[in-house]
Structures are given as structure tokens and as C-alpha cells.
Design a protein around this motif. Structure first.
Motif, mmCIF file in Angstrom:
data_model
loop_
_atom_site.group_PDB
_atom_site.id
_atom_site.type_symbol
_atom_site.label_atom_id
_atom_site.label_comp_id
_atom_site.label_asym_id
_atom_site.label_seq_id
_atom_site.Cartn_x
_atom_site.Cartn_y
_atom_site.Cartn_z
ATOM 1 N N CYS B 113 0.841 -1.200 0.000
ATOM 2 C CA CYS B 113 0.000 0.000 0.000
ATOM 3 C C CYS B 113 0.878 1.252 0.000
ATOM 4 O O CYS B 113 1.688 1.449 0.905
ATOM 5 N N PRO B 114 0.741 2.117 -1.010
ATOM 6 C CA PRO B 114 1.589 3.309 -1.039
ATOM 7 C C PRO B 114 1.053 4.447 -0.166
ATOM 8 O O PRO B 114 1.724 5.454 0.010
ATOM 9 N N PHE B 115 -0.167 4.323 0.351
ATOM 10 C CA PHE B 115 -0.785 5.424 1.096
ATOM 11 C C PHE B 115 -0.868 5.148 2.590
ATOM 12 O O PHE B 115 -1.554 5.846 3.310
ATOM 13 N N GLU B 116 -0.207 4.106 3.065
ATOM 14 C CA GLU B 116 -0.219 3.731 4.488
ATOM 15 C C GLU B 116 -1.654 3.607 4.983
ATOM 16 O O GLU B 116 -1.982 3.995 6.093
ATOM 17 N N SER B 117 -2.486 3.069 4.149
ATOM 18 C CA SER B 117 -3.905 3.080 4.473
ATOM 19 C C SER B 117 -4.374 1.765 5.081
ATOM 20 O O SER B 117 -5.180 1.752 6.003
ATOM 21 N N ILE B 118 -3.881 0.655 4.577
ATOM 22 C CA ILE B 118 -4.331 -0.642 5.076
ATOM 23 C C ILE B 118 -3.271 -1.177 6.032
ATOM 24 O O ILE B 118 -2.082 -1.105 5.756
ATOM 25 N N LYS B 119 -3.715 -1.608 7.196
ATOM 26 C CA LYS B 119 -2.783 -2.070 8.233
ATOM 27 C C LYS B 119 -3.327 -3.352 8.836
ATOM 28 O O LYS B 119 -4.507 -3.654 8.705
ATOM 29 N N MET B 120 -2.429 -4.081 9.530
ATOM 30 C CA MET B 120 -2.879 -5.320 10.145
ATOM 31 C C MET B 120 -3.384 -5.062 11.554
ATOM 32 O O MET B 120 -2.724 -4.383 12.350
ATOM 33 N N ASP B 121 -4.536 -5.616 11.851
ATOM 34 C CA ASP B 121 -5.128 -5.524 13.174
ATOM 35 C C ASP B 121 -4.514 -6.611 14.055
ATOM 36 O O ASP B 121 -3.862 -7.526 13.554
ATOM 37 N N ASN B 122 -4.711 -6.511 15.360
ATOM 38 C CA ASN B 122 -4.338 -7.668 16.175
ATOM 39 C C ASN B 122 -5.519 -8.172 16.990
ATOM 40 O O ASN B 122 -5.352 -8.808 18.013
ATOM 41 N N ASP B 123 -6.716 -7.887 16.514
ATOM 42 C CA ASP B 123 -7.922 -8.371 17.172
ATOM 43 C C ASP B 123 -8.166 -9.808 16.723
ATOM 44 O O ASP B 123 -8.379 -10.071 15.547
ATOM 45 N N TYR B 124 -8.073 -10.732 17.673
ATOM 46 C CA TYR B 124 -8.212 -12.134 17.289
ATOM 47 C C TYR B 124 -9.599 -12.685 17.567
ATOM 48 O O TYR B 124 -9.848 -13.856 17.359
ATOM 49 N N GLU B 125 -10.496 -11.852 18.070
ATOM 50 C CA GLU B 125 -11.825 -12.376 18.412
ATOM 51 C C GLU B 125 -12.766 -12.163 17.238
ATOM 52 O O GLU B 125 -13.625 -11.291 17.240
ATOM 53 N N LYS B 126 -12.554 -12.933 16.207
ATOM 54 C CA LYS B 126 -13.344 -12.756 14.991
ATOM 55 C C LYS B 126 -14.327 -13.907 14.797
ATOM 56 O O LYS B 126 -14.857 -14.065 13.702
ATOM 57 N N SER B 127 -14.569 -14.704 15.802
ATOM 58 C CA SER B 127 -15.509 -15.817 15.633
ATOM 59 C C SER B 127 -16.907 -15.285 15.381
ATOM 60 O O SER B 127 -17.333 -14.322 16.004
ATOM 61 N N ARG B 128 -17.582 -15.928 14.440
ATOM 62 C CA ARG B 128 -18.937 -15.522 14.107
ATOM 63 C C ARG B 128 -19.810 -16.759 14.050
ATOM 64 O O ARG B 128 -19.308 -17.870 13.874
#
Lengths: 379, 207
Positions: B113-128
Motif C-alpha cells: 500500500c503506497p498510502f499507508e492506508s491498510i494495516k494489520m489488526d491484532n484483534d483475534y476475536e473474529k468468531s462468528r
């Protein structure tokens, strides 16, 4: 009325061979792996490995995407050792593209590869002893140690197992001082675990009775079957790519290549313990000598990366054996041909030879002693 | 001293020591009472991507350039650029979907990404509970503030902020220089046209 005679005229009990399918869901088969076994009583008379349950089309997939995009997929080959998988692929690409890797990156790669070897061997012998019937205890002792190394991987690369850490011409994240201190602490504490583990298992009478003289792989067969890694070295084949190829900076380290005398399951267990000790020696030297400097060659682009036409084969001594990537480039952004030489796949080809004449329970530990990962066998 | 069964006895001594030790050494007690207690994840730890916005969620840093969509190895990103009534591109996404059941958390989108726009989260509670729509993250789910980013990854975010600030300053300086040149030209030539208005200072780091 009972018609079937139990004994014939000579008084000998007649037996029939029985075909049994072991797997694919058996917990001791290290993944989704099936063995078609022909049994005479409890003795294995024929064995056919049935593979392909975990096939994910890895090679074809890689031919459809850019060079870099296969890197995270190589993590998923042998999911215990994503670092060495990354390295083998990066090495092949770097050879093909003629990229020079900075010194520091080479040292970081050695550190990561040897830590992978530690955690792979620790869990491999843990699983082997679990197959022997030591439910839980040795495996969990091994996993307790492995956890520290995985925590280190997470601190550095962001992920515990699917690291995706190496890049062509370097590594993604440089190791800073706290990270190096963490690695040094792991290396300092690991021998204590090894001593404890050896006390628990190496001279244990049950382990000796189960493992010695079981599943012998003769040296000639190991060479003829192009078996590599700890399995070959346990059979007395002194062959280690770190010594033979001296890829990276392995030529600078002092370490031995342990070789087993017999080639039975016990040797394959013990060779891994010895290799962990050698890996610790390499780690101590690498952590002592790591130079300053960049960790990534600046001229390598992330996007639009192209390689001149040609072919190249990069191989590393993975914890399970020789892991090689054969790549053919037609000058475009994608590989024209992408082939993996996985150690586990080649190593299970001698499974039948090792199992014949042994009991079913021995077949399970022989499989465990080869240390296969089905992600790599089936690709 | 060697006697039959020594290996077994030694092994039992090891397990006994570990068992007793677990009562005395707190570093052996690795169990965490999870929902109440949490282990702090390392800063580099990554789960799924999110999009950064600076001031308001209406103005994300993302310009819908679709580089990440192309570079994503499993192709889990889908982007449609926002357009105004006349069909002119508005340089921000109208649709930005990430299918996290496909995403393999490889971080390549972040790197390209050249615009520093997308980053990695560290939220692991993604169960649905569901399998399909629940695992499809839409634009509102993905947008998170720069404060959140600073909070989860302080060092990385500080570096990104400094880089964006330097870029904005360089851009402003370039613009000012261009304006000065234009003004000088206008002053030298007869005043047929009014001199151009001086450029506005850049707002934040939205540039």
C-alpha cells in the motif's frame, strides 16, 4: 454346526491375511494419511501409503500468481517450519534472479532456520513418543519449549506459524536488540529442557524396548531411495546440505553432523536430540557474530518483480530433510514452472520397507519416526 | 549406579519434579483465565487487515487505487471506487470488502500500500455464528481511526505518522514554491490576470 476347521491335520493354526485401512482419521497418523495394510495376525505383510487427502494444488497455484505471492503459500507446505520453507523458495528465486543478500539478513535467516529446527525436532520426538503410547507428557514438555520459540516468531514476524517472514533479498523485519535478547534467552534455556527430556526418555526401558531394532532402514536403501534429513543420517548417511552446499553463511559455523549407527526408530529419535544440540551451537555462534547493516537488499522491488528467463534449483536442509524448489522463469512476472521437492514425500516412500515384518503398533511409531507433515506430502 | 528400571525411575523423578515445581514456580503456570485475563500480544502480531482514517470515517486514507486488490495472493479484497453524480472518481472507496474466511493474514496488502492506508489488526476475536456474510468485512467494519492504530502498534504508527507528515510538508513546500514562481511570473508580466490565490495550508495529513 461349526464347519470351519480351526487347525489342519498338522496341528498348525491356519491364518489368513487381512487387509486393514489405517487412517485417514487416526490421530497417530500425523495428519490425513491412510495406510492400506495387509496383516497376518498382527504382522505387517504389505503396506501401501495412500496420500492426497490434503492436496491443495500448490504448484499449479504458484504458476498462476506473481513470484512474491507464493511466499505465504510456502508457509503452508510444512506448517511446522514456515521459516525454512520461505528460505528454500527465496534461495531458488535469488539464485535465478542473481540477488545478493545482505550479511545481516543471512545471519537472521540462519537464526530463524535453526530455531525452526529446534521446535520441529522437539515436537517431532514428542509426537513419536506419543505414538509409542506416552500420551501427553513428553509431547507437552516439548510443546512447552516450542511455545517459547513460537512466541519469538510472533514477536518478530507477526505470526506464530505462518510467518511469511523472508523476502527476496532479505527478511521483512529486522531483529532489534530486545528481539535478539529474547532469542539469546531461548538458546540459553534450551539445553536445560534437552537434558530433562533426555533423562525422561533416552534411557527409559519402555522406549528402548519399543524403539530399538524396530523399523531399520539400511544405509544402501536410504541412499537408493534418496532419503534425506535426520532419517538418512540415522541410517549412517553423512549428508547434510548445510555442510555440502554451505548455502547462506553456514560455511562459517562450526557444528557437527551426527550420524546414527543402526537406523532404527531409536536412532531416528536420538539423532534429533543430537541435532538440536548442534543447532544450539550454530545459534550461539550466529547470535554472537550477527553483524550490523541492512536486513533487506534495497534493489528488490515488491511489486512488478520480474526474473530473467532461466531455471534454478534452490535447496535447504530443512528440519525434515532436503527441501528444494525448482523454478523455471520465462522472464515474466510469474513462474513458468514451479516444482517442490518436499522431504516428507520422498521419505515416506521407504515406509513399507521399514514396516514389513513388524507389528501394527510398530508401523505407527515407524511412521512417527519419519516425521512427516501431510501439508508437504500432498501439497 | 545402574539397576534395572533406572530409566523409568529417572523419568518418574522428572515428572514428579515438574509436578511439584508447578506449585512453586509461577512461570510454570501458563494457564490464563481467558475471557477475564488476556495475554498481551506482541506489537508485530497480526490477524486481519483494517483501513485507517485520520479525522472522520468519511475520509479514509484509502484512495481505492486497487493495488492491494491486485497484489492479494488469495484475492480476498474487492474494491469499487466512489464516484460523484457526474461519474468523476472521488479517490476513495465506495465498496471495500475483505472476505476474512479467504484472507490468509500474509500482510502483503500492507507492504504494497503506497498510502499507508491498510494495516494489520491484532484483534483475534473474529468468531462468528454464520459462515458467509458474517465473515465478509465491509467498509464500515474495516474503517478504524488512526488513534486505534497508534494504540495497537505504537512504534509502527509513530513511524508512519512521521513519514506522512514529512510527505505532507514536502508537498506543501513544493506547492508554495510553485505558487511563488507563478506569482513572480504574474508580477513580471502586465497584470492582465489577477495573481493566483496563495495555496491553503494542507489539512492534517489527509494528503
Amino acid at each position: 454346526m461349526i464347519t470351519a476347521p480351526i487347525a489342519n491335520m498338522t496341528g498348525k493354526i491356519e491364518t489368513q491375511t487381512l487387509e486393514v485401512s489405517i487412517g485417514p482419521q487416526h490421530p497417530s497418523t500425523h495428519g490425513v494419511f491412510r495406510m492400506d495394510v495387509v496383516l497376518d495376525g498382527e504382522i505387517v505383510r504389505a503396506l501401501k501409503p495412500v496420500i492426497g487427502y490434503l492436496h491443495r494444488n500448490h504448484e499449479q497455484l504458484a504458476e498462476k500468481m506473481a513470484w512474491l505471492h507464493s511466499m505465504p503459500y510456502t508457509d503452508r507446505l510444512d506448517y511446522f517450519n514456515s521459516m525454512t520453507n520461505n528460505w528454500a523458495y527465496a534461495l531458488a528465486v535469488e539464485k535465478l534472479a542473481g540477488i545478493k543478500v545482505p550479511e545481516r539478513a543471512e545471519y537472521i535467516r540462519v537464526i530463524m532456520a535453526e530455531l525452526s529446527r529446534l521446535q520441529n525436532h522437539a515436537s517431532a520426538i514428542g509426537f513419536l513418543l506419543q505414538d509409542c503410547g506416552a500420551w501427553g507428557t513428553p509431547l507437552l514438555y516439548a510443546f512447552r519449549e516450542r511455545e517459547k520459540i513460537l512466541d519469538f516468531f510472533e514477536t518478530v514476524s507477526g505470526s506464530r506459524m505462518m510467518c511469511n517472514y523472508l523476502r527476496f533479498g532479505g527478511v521483512r523485519v529486522d531483529l532489534d536488540e530486545p528481539m535478539l535478547a529474547m532469542a539469546r534467552e531461548i538458546v540459553a534455556k534450551f539445553p536445560k529442557f534437552l537434558d530433562e527430556f533426555e533423562k525422561l526418555m533416552t534411557t527409559n526401558e519402555v522406549v528402548l524396548a519399543r524403539c530399538q531394532r524396530v523399523g531399520i532402514l539400511p544405509k544402501e536403501l536410504a541412499i537408493a531411495g534418496s532419503i534425506s534429513g535426520p532419517v538418512a543420517r540415522a541410517s549412517g548417511v553423512e549428508y547434510d546440505l548445510r555442510k555440502v552446499d554451505q548455502y547462506g553463511v553456514y560455511g562459517r559455523f562450526e557444528f557437527g553432523v551426527p550420524v546414527g549407527p543402526v537406523g532404527d526408530v531409536y536412532d531416528r529419535y536420538y539423532i534429533r536430540v543430537l541435532e538440536m544440540r548442534e543447532a544450539l551451537k550454530i545459534l550461539q555462534q550466529a547470535l554472537r557474530d550477527i553483524p550490523a547493516g541492512p536486513a533487506q537488499a534495497p534493489e528488490v522491488k515488491l511489486r512488478g518483480f520480474k526474473i530473467p528467463a532461466g531455471d534454478g534449483y534452490g535447496r535447504v536442509e530443512g528440519p525434515k530433510g532436503e527441501l528444494g524448489f525448482y523454478l523455471v522463469s520465462d522472464g515474466g512476472p510469474k513462474p513458468y514452472r514451479y516444482h517442490v521437492r518436499p522431504p516428507s514425500f520422498i521419505n515416506i516412500t521407504v515406509l513399507e520397507d521399514m514396516c514389513l515384518g513388524h507389528k501394527v503398533a510398530d508401523a505407527i511409531i515407524i511412521l512417527g519416526s519419519i516425521d512427516i507433515v501431510l501439508g508437504e506430502v500432498d501439497r | 549406579m545402574n539397576y534395572p528400571g533406572k530409566g523409568l525411575v529417572d523419568g518418574l523423578a522428572v515428572t514428579a519434579r515438574n509436578f511439584v515445581g508447578s506449585y512453586f514456580y509461577t512461570d510454570r503456570l501458563t494457564t490464563v483465565q481467558y475471557p477475564e485475563e488476556r495475554v498481551q500480544t506482541p506489537e508485530n502480531s497480526r490477524t486481519f487487515p483494517f483501513l485507517v482514517f485520520d479525522e472522520s470515517p468519511d475520509k479514509p486514507r484509502c484512495t481505492a487505487c486497487k493495488i492491494c486488490e491486485v497484489e492479494c495472493p488469495p484475492k480476498c479484497i474487492y474494491i469499487v471506487m466512489d464516484r460523484d453524480e457526474k461519474g468523476k472518481p472521488r479517490q476513495q472507496p465506495k465498496i471495500f470488502d475483505i472476505d476474512i474466511s479467504v484472507c490468509m493474514q500474509c500482510q502483503i496488502c500492507v507492504e504494497v500500500c503506497p498510502f499507508e492506508s491498510i494495516k494489520m489488526d491484532n484483534d483475534y476475536e473474529k468468531s462468528r455464528y454464520g459462515r458467509f456474510n458474517e465473515l465478509m468485512l465491509r467498509l464500515p467494519d474495516l474503517l478504524k481511526s488512526n488513534e486505534y492504530y497508534r494504540q495497537i502498534k505504537p512504534t509502527e504508527a509513530a513511524a508512519v505518522d512521521a513519514k506522512l507528515k514529512a510527505e505532507a510538508e514536502a508537498k506543501a513546500a513544493k506547492k508554495a514554491a510553485a505558487a511563488a514562481v507563478a506569482a513572480a511570473k504574474a508580477a513580471a508580466s502586465p497584470p492582465a490576470t489577477p495573481p493566483p490565490a496563495s495555496p491553503k495550508p494542507p489539512e492534517g495529513s489527509a494528503a
